[in-house]
Design a protein around this motif. Structure first.
Motif, PDB file in Angstrom:
ATOM      1  N   GLU A 213       0.821  -1.217   0.000  1.00 55.17           N
ATOM      2  CA  GLU A 213       0.000   0.000   0.000  1.00 55.17           C
ATOM      3  C   GLU A 213       0.856   1.269   0.000  1.00 55.17           C
TER       4      GLU A 213
ATOM      5  N   ARG B 245       0.740   4.241  -2.670  1.00 59.83           N
ATOM      6  CA  ARG B 245       0.422   5.599  -2.223  1.00 59.83           C
ATOM      7  C   ARG B 245       1.462   6.604  -2.739  1.00 59.83           C
TER       8      ARG B 245
ATOM      9  N   VAL C 284      -6.020   3.534   0.601  1.00 60.71           N
ATOM     10  CA  VAL C 284      -5.406   2.646  -0.388  1.00 60.71           C
ATOM     11  C   VAL C 284      -5.720   1.220   0.025  1.00 60.71           C
ATOM     12  N   ARG C 285      -6.264   0.421  -0.911  1.00 58.42           N
ATOM     13  CA  ARG C 285      -6.628  -0.960  -0.601  1.00 58.42           C
ATOM     14  C   ARG C 285      -6.105  -1.873  -1.715  1.00 58.42           C
TER      15      ARG C 285
ATOM     16  N   SER D 216      -0.799 -10.478  -2.347  1.00 56.85           N
ATOM     17  CA  SER D 216      -1.493  -9.545  -3.228  1.00 56.85           C
ATOM     18  C   SER D 216      -1.999 -10.252  -4.481  1.00 56.85           C
TER      19      SER D 216
END
Length: 951
Positions: A709, A713, A725-726, A736
């Motif tokens: 994340e 960002r 942020v996801r 991920s």
């Protein structure tokens, strides 16, 4: 010891005692002065603290009152004047506050016979705040000594007449100012009579005395013709006593000229007074409510008395915006003075700054009377927006009014044929519209009332579209608004059928039917979650009847038939779910009134008869008549009951104007023909988007599995402030999945983030796209392809490039040949590794054709690059499953196939050319010239020969 020594000792003791007494007195004096200094410093600190509180929040009424009260209590004149001045600039002051101010300022005056402009300004400001007879009396009493000293009787009368124009018809207190006026005239008359008695031969004094008596009788006549309290006492006592006292100065025809006329007017006034006293009593009983004042106003017929009633009502209900609006309506109809009307507008805004309608009407009135210029009108609208910036309805109304004013300003310049100024105004209006729309989203996106946000959402954009198509005649700008602001980037707007209809009618009226058809087909993509989907279907069918061919009409009918069948499949489970939810809510929260009634009157249920009464279902404030059977004990439903339940219509949740409020997109039921494993998103994906507003959300894909994340960002932080942020991860491993979502705080950041598409992160280009809640993450990228798939004559396709080639090297290659490149795009894999391919765009097709001949075959890092016009093959569309194909049975996994239709374990040694030729359908008909074939394609040599032959 001698007597002298004793005397000296005594005197010494007395002297020492006196010194001690002096020391004590000095100590007392010093202690008192120090205590006074401490008290003054303490008072000053308290006053300074209150002053800071007032200045920090000027609209806190109570803080102003506290500051004034404490300053007056401590006798600090500087703080007291500052406190009063500050409050009077923000709020209108009450009668008592003004009277205290006058009392304190008059105590500092040296003489009343000298004119003090500051005091006069205070009085003039006071009479403009609220209707107050006591303030008027204070005003005239303050001015009497000055006018008498100058022998300016006419100016004094003018001041009294101003007071009568405001307070003469005040039923309860109006007699006070009449009495002050008449008593002042009597005092002047006594002076004239005194001078006349000292000089009987002066005819001018006698004439002045007679005229003055006649003037006072006229004042009595005017007063007694108005319904006022205590008028009987005025008529039978004051008036008659005056006539008896000054009988010798009355004219000979007094009875016919005055007495009979006054008696007639007095009788009429008494009759009207008796009727008015009923309303006055009702005012006392209802604590001077607005409703009672409205009844009183409806009863009155004279405009002067109606105006006085409005002023009285405002004194008692100064914060009622509707009362001010009705007063303004009356003033615009019956009062012709622009100064008075402007004063009423300004007073209303000082009392009710939060009422947007007052600001809008004030600005329109100032524009109509042409009393202010453009810059001053803009200041009025700015003040209106700052008066209540958190009110959604006020914001939309004021902004629309301001944009409408700018449109009128543009039309005026257009009539003057001022082309340059019109272009400047056009750009200013567009910037104002863009800023207003963005501000609406930023201020009210997280509104506590989402239904209210949806109700007013899009109104500003729709007016902007209206300006573009009707005033500026630019359908292209209107399309940019629709595509970029109103529909494409806002998921909740895509679910509102009225916006799609407005978009369609914009195109059909100001664009062309092809774009209108595209709008309807775009709307069909959201038909499953739209509030009124059948309306779009009907419009599309009607459009094809008017503009389409017979083949298009047939295809549309078939498509709509399929869509309607799917809608019914979705709507039935949704309605059943709503029914179950309503039944659950009714059981959990029964009507309290019915509970009380049931306790008072219990219903006896027999074995044969069931009690089917239930409290009505309340949906969004509306009571429905559908009642579900409420059984006292569990039993099985009969076969007829479920059918009846299905036939009952479900009342949708609607707003106050009758429009359906769109709900969040529901989870669609699984269809047997679609494998749920490939289409249903994972639970982790759903959980990440739950309770999240996606208006300013972008979908990021093709991420490296190592990217977290923080890295995402940092990569998107240049676009603007990021809210969240996801990155979507696997539930079982926590790793991920290579895609995620980024929420921005503003719409500007959202737009800038889309420009960061293909930005490398951890050596891999990330794909940034608008978030669409109706599309799953797995197939979102495959459904969109943003580059052309047909021939582009101004773009070249470069192949066999070295993997180390950069944009600068390619640009320098064409610069050396004398060509200017417009854009260069390097083709990469999802991992970010180069493919050795690139697209080079030129300004025109002729320059691109010349560049092909000079650069094809050029060496770059020992690679002979190939250059040709960009003509990519058509993209393969995902075909649906044939109807005759056997579906996978329950528990059987679908057979995995390779890229050529065979299993992964099977090998195909047939070349692709032969395989495609063998699988092509055979036909005995001759091949048409338009049929594409591999032999018809031209290579670089053929293309070069073609160009040389043209020359």
């Amino acid at each position: 010891m001698s007597s002298e020594d004793e005397e000296m000792d005594v005197n010494k003791e007395k002297h020492e005692d006196d010194m001690d007494d002096d020391d004590d007195d000095s100590d007392d004096t010093s202690s008192d002065s120090s205590e006074e200094q401490i008290d003054e410093s303490k008072q000053e600190s308290e006053l300074v603290a209150l002053r800071d509180i007032v200045q920090s929040n000027l609209y806190n009424y109570q803080s102003h009152i506290d500051y004034i009260t404490l300053s007056r209590q401590y006798g600090n004149l500087d703080h007291l004047r500052l406190a009063r001045q500050t409050m009077s600039e923000i709020f209108p002051l009450t009668q008592q506050l003004w009277l205290d101010w006058f009392h304190d300022e008059k105590a500092l005056l040296i003489s009343n016979t000298q004119e003090n402009k500051n005091m006069i300004q205070l009085f003039e400001r006071a009479i403009n705040d609220y209707l107050s007879i006591m303030i008027w009396i204070e005003y005239v009493q303050y001015r009497i000594p000055y006018y008498v000293s100058l022998n300016s009787i006419e100016e004094l009368r003018n001041l009294f007449e101003r007071g009568l124009s405001s307070c003469a018809v005040h039923l309860t207190d109006g007699s006070l100012i009449w009495a002050a006026y008449i008593e002042t005239e009597k005092a002047i008359l006594d002076g004239l009579i005194l001078n006349y008695n000292q000089n009987n031969t002066n005819k001018d004094l006698k004439e002045k005395t007679l005229q003055h008596v006649d003037y006072i009788v006229t004042l009595y006549r005017r007063q007694l013709s108005i319904p006022l309290r205590d008028m009987k006492n005025v008529y039978y006592k004051d008036y008659n006593e005056f006539c008896q006292q000054y009988k010798e100065y009355l004219p000979s025809n007094y009875t016919e000229k005055y007495d009979l006329v006054i008696k007639h007017d007095y009788d009429l006034a008494i009759q009207h007074l008796e009727k008015c006293e009923k309303f006055e009593k009702e005012l006392e009983d209802t604590k001077r409510s607005v409703a009672t004042y409205r009844k009183y106003i409806e009863f009155e017929k004279e405009p002067a008395r109606i105006q006085c009633l409005y002023e009285r009502a405002i004194v008692d209900n100064c914060l009622d915006g509707d009362l001010w609006l009705s007063y303004i309506d009356f003033a615009e109809e019956y009062l012709s003075s622009t100064t008075l009307l402007q004063s009423i507008y300004e007073r209303s805004l000082r009392n009710c700054t939060w009422v947007a309608t007052l600001w809008i009407r004030y600005a329109e009135y100032m524009e109509l009377t042409k009393t202010v210029d453009h810059s001053q009108l803009k200041q009025i609208y700015d003040r209106a927006l700052n008066s209540d910036p958190t009110n959604l309805i006020s914001f939309v109304d004021i902004q629309l009014a301001y944009l409408q004013y700018r449109r009128r300003h543009y039309d005026q310049e257009l009539l003057l044929n001022n082309t340059e100024q019109c272009e400047i105004l056009k750009e200013e209006i567009r910037r104002a519209c863009e800023y207003t729309c963005d501000q609406y989203q930023e201020l009210f996106l997280s509104s506590a009332d989402p239904n209210l946000f949806l109700k007013y959402n899009g109104q500003l954009e729709l007016f902007w579209v209206h300006l573009e198509v009707k005033i500026f005649h630019s359908i292209d700008h209107a399309r940019q608004i629709w595509n970029g602001r109103t529909l494409m980037n806002k998921t909740h707007n895509q679910l509102i059928s009225n916006l799609w209809k407005a978009y369609y009618y914009t195109e059909i009226n100001y664009g062309d039917e092809k774009h209108a058809r595209k709008v309807l087909y775009r709307a069909l993509n959201h038909i499953k979650t739209m509030d009124y989907p059948l309306a779009i279907c009907d419009i599309l069918l009607e459009h094809e009847k008017k503009f389409g061919t017979i083949q298009q009409l047939k295809e549309t009918k078939e498509k709509l038939k399929e869509i309607k069948s799917k809608i019914i499949l979705v709507e039935k489970p949704r309605r059943q779910q709503q029914q179950q939810q309503q039944q659950t809510n009714n059981k959990k929260q029964p009507n309290k009134g019915n509970q009380k009634d049931n306790k008072k009157k219990p219903v006896k249920n027999s074995n044969n008869k069931m009690d089917t009464t239930a409290p009505p279902v309340h949906t969004n404030g509306n009571t429905t008549t559908d009642q579900q059977p409420l059984s006292p004990r569990k039993r099985k439903l009969s076969p007829e009951e479920p059918q009846n339940l299905k036939k009952k219509p479900i009342v949708p949740t609607i707003d106050s104007e009758g429009f359906k409020i769109p709900a969040l997109p529901p989870q669609l039921p699984s269809v047997p023909s679609q494998p749920s494993s490939s289409t249903t998103p994972s639970t982790s994906t759903l959980n990440t988007s739950k309770h999240t507003d996606h208006l300013n959300t972008v979908f990021v894909a093709n991420l490296s599995y190592e990217a977290d994340e923080e890295a995402l960002r940092q990569a998107l932080s240049p676009a603007g402030l990021i809210k969240d942020v996801r990155i979507v991860k696997h539930e079982w491993s926590g790793k991920s999945k290579g895609f995620g979502y980024v929420d921005f705080q503003t719409s500007e950041g959202y737009r800038q983030a889309l420009k960061l598409d293909n930005t490398p992160i951890n050596g891999r280009p990330m794909y940034v796209n608008p978030y669409d809640a109706n599309k799953s993450a797995s197939n979102d990228l495959t459904k969109k392809f943003k580059y052309a798939t047909s021939l582009e004559q101004n773009k070249l396709f470069l192949s066999n490039l070295p993997f180390s080639a950069t944009k600068e090297q390619i640009e320098n290659l064409f610069k050396e040949k004398g060509y200017t490149v417009k854009d260069i795009r390097l083709v990469t894999q999802k991992s970010g590794k180069p493919k050795g391919l690139a697209y080079v765009e030129f300004n025109d097709a002729h320059e691109a054709a010349q560049a092909v001949m000079k650069t094809d075959g050029t060496m770059m890092d020992e690679h002979a690059i190939k250059v040709a016009l960009s003509n990519p093959p058509p993209r393969k569309e995902t075909n649906t499953k044939p109807t005759g194909q056997k579906t996978t049975s329950l528990g059987q996994a679908p057979k995995a196939t390779g890229p050529r239709g065979k299993g992964y374990s099977q090998l195909s040694l047939v070349p692709r050319k032969l395989a495609s030729a063998s699988t092509a359908p055979t036909s005995t008909a001759p091949k048409s010239e338009s049929t594409p074939s591999t032999t018809s394609k031209m290579n670089n040599d053929d293309f070069r020969n073609m160009l040389f032959s043209k020359k």
